[in-house]
Design an enzyme around this catalytic site. Structure first.
Site, PDB file in Angstrom:
ATOM      1  N   THR A  59      27.018 -11.318 -33.375  1.00 40.11           N
ATOM      2  CA  THR A  59      27.166  -9.880 -33.609  1.00 40.11           C
ATOM      3  C   THR A  59      28.628  -9.616 -34.010  1.00 40.11           C
ATOM      4  O   THR A  59      28.969  -9.745 -35.178  1.00 40.11           O
ATOM      5  CB  THR A  59      26.751  -9.037 -32.384  1.00 40.11           C
TER       6      THR A  59
ATOM      7  N   LYS B 107      26.290 -16.993 -28.401  1.00 40.11           N
ATOM      8  CA  LYS B 107      27.007 -15.881 -29.030  1.00 40.11           C
ATOM      9  C   LYS B 107      27.560 -15.005 -27.923  1.00 40.11           C
ATOM     10  O   LYS B 107      27.038 -14.997 -26.800  1.00 40.11           O
ATOM     11  CB  LYS B 107      26.105 -15.085 -29.971  1.00 40.11           C
TER      12      LYS B 107
ATOM     13  N   THR C 246      27.024  -9.152 -23.343  1.00 41.95           N
ATOM     14  CA  THR C 246      25.922  -9.730 -24.125  1.00 41.95           C
ATOM     15  C   THR C 246      26.313 -11.088 -24.612  1.00 41.95           C
ATOM     16  O   THR C 246      26.859 -11.308 -25.668  1.00 41.95           O
ATOM     17  CB  THR C 246      25.343  -8.892 -25.241  1.00 41.95           C
TER      18      THR C 246
ATOM     19  N   GLU D 157      36.412 -10.037 -28.464  1.00 39.86           N
ATOM     20  CA  GLU D 157      36.753  -8.971 -29.400  1.00 39.86           C
ATOM     21  C   GLU D 157      38.255  -8.683 -29.401  1.00 39.86           C
ATOM     22  O   GLU D 157      38.821  -8.302 -28.370  1.00 39.86           O
ATOM     23  CB  GLU D 157      35.946  -7.713 -29.070  1.00 39.86           C
TER      24      GLU D 157
ATOM     25  N   ASN E 270      35.779  -1.346 -30.953  1.00 36.14           N
ATOM     26  CA  ASN E 270      34.837  -0.663 -30.067  1.00 36.14           C
ATOM     27  C   ASN E 270      34.875   0.854 -30.124  1.00 36.14           C
ATOM     28  O   ASN E 270      34.023   1.515 -29.531  1.00 36.14           O
ATOM     29  CB  ASN E 270      35.053  -1.138 -28.627  1.00 36.14           C
TER      30      ASN E 270
END
Lengths: 423, 423
Positions: free
Chosen positions: B153, B185, B203, B295, B418
């Site tokens: 993602t 992932k 996730t 991230e 985000n």
């Protein structure tokens, strides 16, 4: 009541501030509150197991003095925490010098520090400023404003709040008031967890002053209840500071006695309740001001949690949301991504039924029974949370537990402020 | 062992990926793992009380099939969480269609989803792609790489890890190996809290494959132990996802049986230990890859906590540090502000003595006995933590508790990623 006391300030206190050279900016960084007579005191401190040297001294002094404070000494620019024996000795030296300068017993001094952790406090810089401070203190709003400015660190605005309680008087008598004034600082490391002589959080320093006459035990009861609804229900970044302090001083200069409703003395339950309500007004105003001035904040969010299995569960859910980087960054972008709220509720540890969660943004239905609301309108949701202040209502349908909590978004500016603090 | 199995991939599995139109980017977003024969399975799921529809189906299917999986169906771009009855029905419809296409019992399908929460999964888009997927699957590294890419993602790089265990053979015999391959992932919402059939987080989706023959209960024991040392010891943002899943499948295609050391069957303790060690190598590699691709991450930080009162306290301290926005932003700026570490240790809830905390950045003494180390050198500290990867050692001197934890900084890029995710 002192003739000098201005309209909104409690009688019996004087204020002062000066520049001792602790802030790199060269701005005022050393402030004092001096009580004309030893004031009755109640205090709350951070629950962080690492706590700063002045807090250790405060606890000892309050014990020794039987809950009396004559002099509050506040420096900004240095937290005097994790500075070992040297830090403790530095704080102690400032207290001793101040007690001598102001002619009060050393155990009636109450030191506070805020700023960087791990650097010993340069006591000599503060001590050198004491004579000048003594000659410049005064009871006016200007003096109070100078105090409010000097205690700021990354705060952008000074934070004060006031309340007055008018007392019933006979016809023809002059009006009589008691006053409450509050001043505080705090912007980052804000997630107070306060306990009596042991637990609030964030570097938040709060000074509450009244000219009512209230004995220390009653003052502590009033402060505990008020802090639990205000300072213990805010979070900017979830970091519980080593230095958080809330001090409530009662000078008694109004001549009006306030006693606990269940005490043996001639108490006035209505006056007690009125005072508690006025104190709540001041503490919740200050708490919200701290959140609004949080580091890098562009959105202030009120969380209204209800239907939780207990009040503790409601608080657990509020904190889980308030500490979620994904939720806070979504708010920064006014992104209505409510799935992140549901995820934070899910991992909060509170008892929940995922299929009974309802979420509203203001009046807008967002999530019903754990899924997207039938009338969900992403554009309207985005517009609502684009406002600088907004409210999120969450109903868990599990019981009667509830809480109101104030928090913030997490922005680029927060990263900028904190990625280059000490170096 | 299949002639088709390449050097590093376990025999008995085929892989495929296609584009079903769930990702706004138009990149591949639907992948499968097909076992030639029903594979023995063990799984761990998020502890988040809000969990996605496919996880509910996975738990039911594993129960019905007695721990056998033939087909893993993974979509990216939609988490299929908080989507109510419609989300559950959509996942179920994909499973039923896939079972028919691939000729396996529906209860041997294992669906996974990752992406945005709260949007119903468009089942028809996935179902339409099943026939094409069936004709294109294969056992090669290229097929495996396509799977690794399709499940991404916000990940920037694909994440795989491999291990081989050579078996002793008699002179002249051909070499025999068993293989472990992992693919995963995960980049944001990363703070897995995994429990057997109930609790990992972020996730994070992890698929571990081996061609050893291992029965499901033993497989679960091996997976639990390995996940506790790897996936349960990482955090990017502290947000525990609704969709985290770790699946370990054993095809048995190598013909080599691995049994628990204490089982009644003819077990080989050395082989069991070797397998456990190889599995740990794969899981810790994948866990670190997830953190490194977190991230907006610019610094990967290994926390080595020791001297805690218990292992649980060591983990509590590691998480308190890993979730502190003030600590993480300081790392982003390579700011050695160690006071923030001390504060996070203090509010962790672990049993500590503030005056016995020692902190080292690599070999550099930073904090000794809770205060600044005598040989503290800010420039050296800054240079050390300017590196993309560094290690912080913390000794509490309270007992024998310890842990190793991997986490990240918090950067402008994290906020950018985000603050504009769904809109």
């Amino acid at each position: 009541m002192s003739d000098l006391a201005p309209l909104f300030l409690p009688a019996g206190f004087r204020f002062g501030a000066t520049t001792a050279g602790l802030k790199a900016s060269g701005r005022p960084d050393f402030a004092i509150i001096a009580a004309d007579q030893p004031a009755s005191a109640a205090a709350l401190f951070t629950a962080n197991k690492v706590s700063a040297a002045p807090l250790a001294i405060d606890k000892i002094h309050l014990g020794m003095s039987g809950g009396l404070v004559s002099l509050v000494l506040i420096n900004a620019g240095n937290a005097n925490c994790a500075a070992g024996e040297a830090g403790y000795n530095a704080a102690k030296a400032v207290c001793l010098a101040a007690a001598e300068t102001f002619h009060c017993p050393p155990e009636q001094t109450f030191p506070s520090s805020t700023g960087i952790i791990g650097v010993p406090l340069p006591a000599e810089k503060l001590i050198a400023k004491l004579p000048g401070l003594k000659s410049s203190i005064g009871p006016t709003h200007e003096h109070f404003a100078a105090l409010a400015q000097a205690i700021m660190t990354t705060d952008l605005v000074e934070k004060t709040a006031f309340a007055r309680i008018e007392l019933p008087v006979a016809d023809g008598e002059a009006p009589r008031c008691i006053h409450i004034a509050g001043v505080c600082k705090g912007s980052g490391m804000i997630h107070p967890q306060l306990v009596p002589h042991a637990a609030l959080h964030a570097t938040m320093l709060v000074y509450l002053l009244t000219d009512a006459a209230i004995e220390p035990a009653t003052l502590q009861t009033l402060l505990n209840a008020s802090a639990n609804k205000s300072f213990n229900c805010i979070s900017v970044d979830g970091d519980t500071s080593t230095n958080d302090t809330v001090l409530l001083l009662a000078s008694g200069a109004s001549g009006v006695q306030i006693a606990a409703p269940d005490s043996n003395s001639a108490s006035n339950p209505t006056l007690y309740e009125n005072f508690a309500a006025a104190l709540d007004q001041v503490t919740s105003s200050l708490a919200k001001q701290i959140v609004a001035d949080g580091e890098g904040v562009t959105h202030v969010v009120e969380l209204q949690i209800k239907g939780a299995a207990s009040d503790a569960d409601a608080l657990r859910i509020a904190k889980s949301i308030a500490h979620s980087p994904l939720v806070k960054t979504a708010w920064a972008g006014a992104d209505p991504n409510w799935g992140r709220l549901v995820a934070a509720i899910g991992y909060s540890g509170a008892a929940i039924d995922p299929e009974r969660i309802d979420i509203r943004f203001g009046d807008l239905a967002i999530c019903e029974n754990g899924g997207r609301a039938a009338e969900y309108n992403e554009k309207a949701a985005h517009e609502y949370i684009s406002q600088p202040e907004f409210t999120i209502h969450i109903d868990l349908h599990q019981g009667e537990g509830s809480c109101t909590f104030w928090t913030t978004d997490l922005t680029h500016q927060y990263v900028s402020i904190n990625a280059d603090y000490s170096t």
